[in-house]
Write a protein that holds these residues in place. Structure first.
Motif, PDB file in Angstrom:
ATOM      1  N   SER A  57      69.502 -70.536 -40.794  1.00  0.00           N
ATOM      2  CA  SER A  57      68.397 -71.365 -40.315  1.00  0.00           C
ATOM      3  C   SER A  57      67.111 -70.616 -40.633  1.00  0.00           C
ATOM      4  CB  SER A  57      68.525 -71.565 -38.797  1.00  0.00           C
ATOM      5  OG  SER A  57      67.300 -71.982 -38.226  1.00  0.00           O
ATOM      6  N   SER A  58      66.024 -71.365 -40.803  1.00  0.00           N
ATOM      7  CA  SER A  58      64.763 -70.696 -41.112  1.00  0.00           C
ATOM      8  C   SER A  58      63.584 -71.519 -40.624  1.00  0.00           C
ATOM      9  CB  SER A  58      64.635 -70.478 -42.623  1.00  0.00           C
ATOM     10  OG  SER A  58      63.367 -69.953 -42.954  1.00  0.00           O
ATOM     11  N   ALA A  59      62.507 -70.812 -40.265  1.00  0.00           N
ATOM     12  CA  ALA A  59      61.244 -71.479 -39.976  1.00  0.00           C
ATOM     13  C   ALA A  59      60.751 -72.197 -41.228  1.00  0.00           C
ATOM     14  CB  ALA A  59      60.207 -70.459 -39.510  1.00  0.00           C
ATOM     15  N   MET A  60      60.011 -73.268 -41.023  1.00  0.00           N
ATOM     16  CA  MET A  60      59.526 -74.094 -42.128  1.00  0.00           C
ATOM     17  C   MET A  60      58.155 -73.632 -42.629  1.00  0.00           C
ATOM     18  SD  MET A  60      60.582 -77.858 -40.680  1.00  0.00           S
ATOM     19  CE  MET A  60      60.498 -77.444 -38.936  1.00  0.00           C
ATOM     20  N   HIS A  61      57.754 -74.200 -43.783  1.00  0.00           N
ATOM     21  CA  HIS A  61      56.372 -74.180 -44.288  1.00  0.00           C
ATOM     22  C   HIS A  61      55.882 -72.833 -44.806  1.00  0.00           C
ATOM     23  CE1 HIS A  61      56.373 -78.055 -42.338  1.00  0.00           C
ATOM     24  NE2 HIS A  61      56.333 -77.550 -41.132  1.00  0.00           N
ATOM     25  N   SER A  62      56.762 -71.908 -45.129  1.00  0.00           N
ATOM     26  CA  SER A  62      56.289 -70.617 -45.634  1.00  0.00           C
ATOM     27  C   SER A  62      56.131 -70.648 -47.152  1.00  0.00           C
ATOM     28  CB  SER A  62      57.253 -69.503 -45.226  1.00  0.00           C
ATOM     29  OG  SER A  62      58.559 -69.747 -45.723  1.00  0.00           O
ATOM     30  N   VAL A  63      55.268 -69.754 -47.672  1.00  0.00           N
ATOM     31  CA  VAL A  63      55.008 -69.660 -49.109  1.00  0.00           C
ATOM     32  C   VAL A  63      54.950 -68.193 -49.528  1.00  0.00           C
ATOM     33  CG1 VAL A  63      53.219 -69.943 -50.880  1.00  0.00           C
ATOM     34  CG2 VAL A  63      53.841 -71.867 -49.433  1.00  0.00           C
ATOM     35  N   ILE A  64      55.687 -67.875 -50.591  1.00  0.00           N
ATOM     36  CA  ILE A  64      55.693 -66.548 -51.207  1.00  0.00           C
ATOM     37  C   ILE A  64      55.589 -66.756 -52.719  1.00  0.00           C
ATOM     38  CG2 ILE A  64      57.000 -64.414 -51.570  1.00  0.00           C
ATOM     39  CD1 ILE A  64      58.557 -65.131 -48.986  1.00  0.00           C
ATOM     40  N   VAL A  65      54.765 -65.975 -53.388  1.00  0.00           N
ATOM     41  CA  VAL A  65      54.639 -66.073 -54.841  1.00  0.00           C
ATOM     42  C   VAL A  65      55.350 -64.873 -55.479  1.00  0.00           C
ATOM     43  CG1 VAL A  65      53.073 -66.316 -56.798  1.00  0.00           C
ATOM     44  CG2 VAL A  65      52.428 -67.253 -54.561  1.00  0.00           C
ATOM     45  N   ILE A  66      56.197 -65.167 -56.478  1.00  0.00           N
ATOM     46  CA  ILE A  66      57.042 -64.173 -57.142  1.00  0.00           C
ATOM     47  C   ILE A  66      56.658 -64.083 -58.622  1.00  0.00           C
ATOM     48  CG2 ILE A  66      59.432 -63.594 -57.756  1.00  0.00           C
ATOM     49  CD1 ILE A  66      58.942 -63.425 -54.781  1.00  0.00           C
ATOM     50  N   ASP A  67      56.653 -62.855 -59.182  1.00  0.00           N
ATOM     51  CA  ASP A  67      56.291 -62.702 -60.588  1.00  0.00           C
ATOM     52  C   ASP A  67      57.514 -62.736 -61.505  1.00  0.00           C
ATOM     53  OD1 ASP A  67      57.541 -60.212 -60.518  1.00  0.00           O
ATOM     54  OD2 ASP A  67      55.675 -59.062 -60.553  1.00  0.00           O
ATOM     55  N   GLU A  68      57.282 -62.506 -62.793  1.00  0.00           N
ATOM     56  CA  GLU A  68      58.344 -62.596 -63.792  1.00  0.00           C
ATOM     57  C   GLU A  68      59.456 -61.567 -63.578  1.00  0.00           C
ATOM     58  OE1 GLU A  68      58.952 -64.740 -66.108  1.00  0.00           O
ATOM     59  OE2 GLU A  68      57.142 -65.955 -65.887  1.00  0.00           O
ATOM     60  N   LYS A  69      59.130 -60.482 -62.895  1.00  0.00           N
ATOM     61  CA  LYS A  69      60.133 -59.456 -62.614  1.00  0.00           C
ATOM     62  C   LYS A  69      60.798 -59.676 -61.252  1.00  0.00           C
ATOM     63  CE  LYS A  69      57.846 -55.922 -65.408  1.00  0.00           C
ATOM     64  NZ  LYS A  69      57.238 -54.557 -65.420  1.00  0.00           N
ATOM     65  N   ASN A  70      60.553 -60.855 -60.662  1.00  0.00           N
ATOM     66  CA  ASN A  70      61.100 -61.210 -59.348  1.00  0.00           C
ATOM     67  C   ASN A  70      60.584 -60.289 -58.245  1.00  0.00           C
ATOM     68  OD1 ASN A  70      62.850 -63.427 -60.242  1.00  0.00           O
ATOM     69  ND2 ASN A  70      63.983 -61.796 -61.289  1.00  0.00           N
ATOM     70  N   GLU A  71      59.355 -59.804 -58.448  1.00  0.00           N
ATOM     71  CA  GLU A  71      58.702 -58.978 -57.445  1.00  0.00           C
ATOM     72  C   GLU A  71      57.638 -59.800 -56.721  1.00  0.00           C
ATOM     73  OE1 GLU A  71      59.572 -56.000 -56.566  1.00  0.00           O
ATOM     74  OE2 GLU A  71      61.067 -55.690 -58.152  1.00  0.00           O
ATOM     75  N   LEU A  72      57.249 -59.342 -55.542  1.00  0.00           N
ATOM     76  CA  LEU A  72      56.286 -60.060 -54.722  1.00  0.00           C
ATOM     77  C   LEU A  72      54.873 -59.979 -55.288  1.00  0.00           C
ATOM     78  CD1 LEU A  72      57.495 -58.752 -51.252  1.00  0.00           C
ATOM     79  CD2 LEU A  72      57.736 -61.105 -52.064  1.00  0.00           C
ATOM     80  N   LEU A  73      54.218 -61.125 -55.368  1.00  0.00           N
ATOM     81  CA  LEU A  73      52.794 -61.173 -55.668  1.00  0.00           C
ATOM     82  C   LEU A  73      51.969 -61.414 -54.409  1.00  0.00           C
ATOM     83  CD1 LEU A  73      52.788 -63.245 -58.983  1.00  0.00           C
ATOM     84  CD2 LEU A  73      52.090 -60.849 -58.713  1.00  0.00           C
ATOM     85  N   THR A  74      52.606 -61.913 -53.370  1.00  0.00           N
ATOM     86  CA  THR A  74      51.937 -62.160 -52.084  1.00  0.00           C
ATOM     87  C   THR A  74      52.873 -61.777 -50.956  1.00  0.00           C
ATOM     88  OG1 THR A  74      52.781 -64.415 -51.770  1.00  0.00           O
ATOM     89  CG2 THR A  74      50.735 -64.169 -53.052  1.00  0.00           C
ATOM     90  N   ASN A  75      52.312 -61.677 -49.772  1.00  0.00           N
ATOM     91  CA  ASN A  75      53.120 -61.672 -48.564  1.00  0.00           C
ATOM     92  C   ASN A  75      53.654 -63.080 -48.334  1.00  0.00           C
ATOM     93  OD1 ASN A  75      53.022 -58.968 -47.626  1.00  0.00           O
ATOM     94  ND2 ASN A  75      50.942 -59.288 -46.858  1.00  0.00           N
ATOM     95  N   CYS A  76      54.334 -63.266 -47.242  1.00  0.00           N
ATOM     96  CA  CYS A  76      54.789 -64.596 -46.828  1.00  0.00           C
ATOM     97  C   CYS A  76      53.690 -65.256 -46.003  1.00  0.00           C
ATOM     98  CB  CYS A  76      56.075 -64.477 -46.013  1.00  0.00           C
ATOM     99  SG  CYS A  76      56.645 -66.046 -45.327  1.00  0.00           S
ATOM    100  N   LEU A  77      53.131 -66.343 -46.507  1.00  0.00           N
ATOM    101  CA  LEU A  77      52.168 -67.128 -45.731  1.00  0.00           C
ATOM    102  C   LEU A  77      52.968 -68.039 -44.798  1.00  0.00           C
ATOM    103  CD1 LEU A  77      50.629 -66.239 -48.383  1.00  0.00           C
ATOM    104  CD2 LEU A  77      49.233 -68.292 -48.072  1.00  0.00           C
ATOM    105  N   THR A  78      52.818 -67.868 -43.498  1.00  0.00           N
ATOM    106  CA  THR A  78      53.610 -68.623 -42.534  1.00  0.00           C
ATOM    107  C   THR A  78      52.978 -69.984 -42.259  1.00  0.00           C
ATOM    108  OG1 THR A  78      52.463 -67.917 -40.513  1.00  0.00           O
ATOM    109  CG2 THR A  78      54.124 -66.409 -41.431  1.00  0.00           C
TER     110      THR A  78
END
Length: 516
Positions: A82-103
């Motif tokens: 189960s998970s909270a809704m509406h979060s956004v994370i941006v990932i780069d070509e190396k599958n690394e984080l470009l942002t934190n998780c925007l809740t």
């Protein structure tokens, strides 16, 4: 005798913590644990989290369950999420984080949402997606990133949510369940696919999003290095599961017509299950996918227990108070003071929009206020009015849900507010319905496991059918509070006044916004 018992694990990735519950085959709870984490807020409207910290929390809660009894390592059939809704994370070509998780609580897109609603046929968007237009949604967050952080999006390979991030780490695949997808503002709930017209309108490539799959989708294995970290067999199945709100309805057994689920934690929500898509002509309610032939309609509010936390800190900043019977917490003191105040708080009203508001206003910039404050009002009046304001606001959402989804006959409630007998009685009296507290434990975790059990079936979906006896036994509710009819009638006279005041104060907020 050899123990032939099999087990399952439900994991709920929440906004403030990740919880995990270990269940036996009959859904009895064996053990549970949780790990908390912080919200990152360094500028107004910001509400971010560290995805890596949340992933470590997931590994930790499962490892904790497994290490308490190492003999069951090979006996866990699946882990469902189960998970909270509406979060956004941006990932780069190396599958690394470009942002934190925007809740969901990140509302930096508020001004852009206002422009969106002024310049587009936003109701047409809602009719496709079932998601109200608001700063909480991934659509709004992507618009904000495009406006203020275009360089990040230029580097993006994927835009995902927190559950997608965690399951990618465990499986190496980017997939999103229909339930979470239906809360993005980008997903056509009629077609169960990303809406190509909406993506084109906002310049979003479908390839940047995860592949949508049903809530019963499962992976037959876990990446070995993480299985070892969790002290569990790598052959354990992973079930993608659904969103926390939808699974909470399933977990408390509020699945039949006329059954309403209310959750009041830090924020709050009120939900009802239907067997078809139900939309509001004014775009005031959500409609999210639960499972084949089941949809969850309702509204989420920003202001629940956090109102009491704020009021407690304001009135009693020094900590616990000494009273005649020993040390009483600040919150207990406030509850005791409110108990002796009559319903309606002698003409004092509180609009609880301290943190902006989702349903029923869908106004991120809304603010709270006391109305009718006079010299004879005491601390108890202020507390009573605040508690009533939170419930009056939920009552407004409840009325809208009944307009579109049908009559609500019973109310099943979950959340931290259940520790207060006064809150519980007020629910029964304000809603005029029996207030039931389900005996199920961690409803979203249980809902996730029930979805997982459904995915084991080889024939048609059997959710709450062949498993009905088992499910109803574990989610059996008992009536804790019956409505007090004279007080119900009093609240029925008070609530229309609250609604009029809430409407009038929207004009006051406009005046304030023009002068500030």
């Amino acid at each position: 005798m050899i123990n032939q018992q099999r087990y399952t694990i439900g994991v709920d990735i929440g906004t403030t913590s990740t919880k995990a519950v270990l269940y036996q085959e009959d859904l009895q709870v064996v053990d549970s644990t949780y790990v908390g984490y912080d919200i990152i807020q360094t500028e107004p409207g910001m509400a971010e989290q560290d995805p890596k910290a949340i992933f470590q929390a997931v590994l930790s809660v499962i490892r904790t369950l497994m290490e308490k009894d190492t003999s069951i390592k090979e006996k866990v059939d699946f882990i469902s999420f189960s998970s909270a809704m509406h979060s956004v994370i941006v990932i780069d070509e190396k599958n690394e984080l470009l942002t934190n998780c925007l809740t969901w609580a990140d509302n930096r897109s508020t001004e852009l949402v206002t422009q969106l609603k002024a310049n587009t046929d936003w109701k047409a968007l809602y009719q496709k997606t079932g998601t109200p237009i608001h700063s909480m949604t991934p659509l709004s967050k992507i618009i904000w990133l495009k406006e203020y952080h275009p360089a990040i999006l230029k580097k993006a390979k994927k835009i995902i949510g927190i559950k997608e991030y965690i399951l990618y780490q465990l499986t190496g695949e980017y997939k999103i369940d229909y339930s979470l997808a239906s809360a993005t503002g980008l997903f056509n709930i009629h077609e169960l696919a990303w809406d190509q017209d909406i993506l084109k309108l906002f310049g979003i490539e479908a390839s940047i999003l995860s592949e949508p799959v049903d809530v019963t989708y499962r992976w037959p294995a876990i990446q070995e290095k993480y299985a070892d970290e969790m002290s569990i067999s790598a052959a354990t199945d992973l079930v993608i599961g659904a969103s926390d709100g939808c699974l909470s309805n399933l977990g408390v057994g509020a699945m039949n017509p006329g059954e309403t689920a209310i959750t009041i934690g830090t924020s709050g929500a009120i939900r009802m299950v239907t067997n078809h898509i139900v939309l509001d002509t004014e775009g005031r309610t959500f409609c999210y996918y639960l499972s084949k032939g089941r949809w969850v309609i309702g509204g989420a509010v920003n202001n629940g227990g956090n109102v009491m936390a704020w009021l407690t800190a304001v009135l009693y900043p020094e900590g616990s108070l000494l009273v005649d019977n020993g040390v009483e917490t600040r919150l207990e003191q406030l509850n005791r003071l409110a108990e002796i105040i009559q319903p309606g708080a002698e003409g004092l009203y509180f609009l609880p929009y301290l943190n902006g508001e989702r349903a029923p206003l869908w106004e991120s910039q809304a603010t709270g206020s006391y109305i009718g404050l006079a010299a004879h009002h005491t601390t108890g009046h202020m507390v009573r009015a605040a508690m009533e304001g939170v419930l009056f606001n939920l009552h407004d959402v409840w009325q809208i849900i009944q307009e579109v989804g049908g009559l609500s006959k019973t109310i099943k409630v979950t959340g931290g507010f259940l520790n207060s007998p006064l809150w519980k009685q007020m629910i029964a009296d304000i809603f005029g319905r029996p207030m039931q507290q389900p005996t199920s434990f961690e409803s979203s975790c249980l809902g996730a496991v029930l979805i997982g059990k459904d995915s084991e079936e080889t024939a048609e979906q059997t959710l709450l059918q062949e498993n009905r006896v088992l499910v109803e036994g574990i989610t059996e509710s008992k009536i804790w509070m019956q409505p007090n009819q004279p007080i119900v009638e009093k609240y029925q006279k008070i609530i229309p006044t609250y609604q009029k005041l809430a409407k009038e104060m929207s004009n006051v907020r406009k005046v304030l916004s023009e002068t500030n």
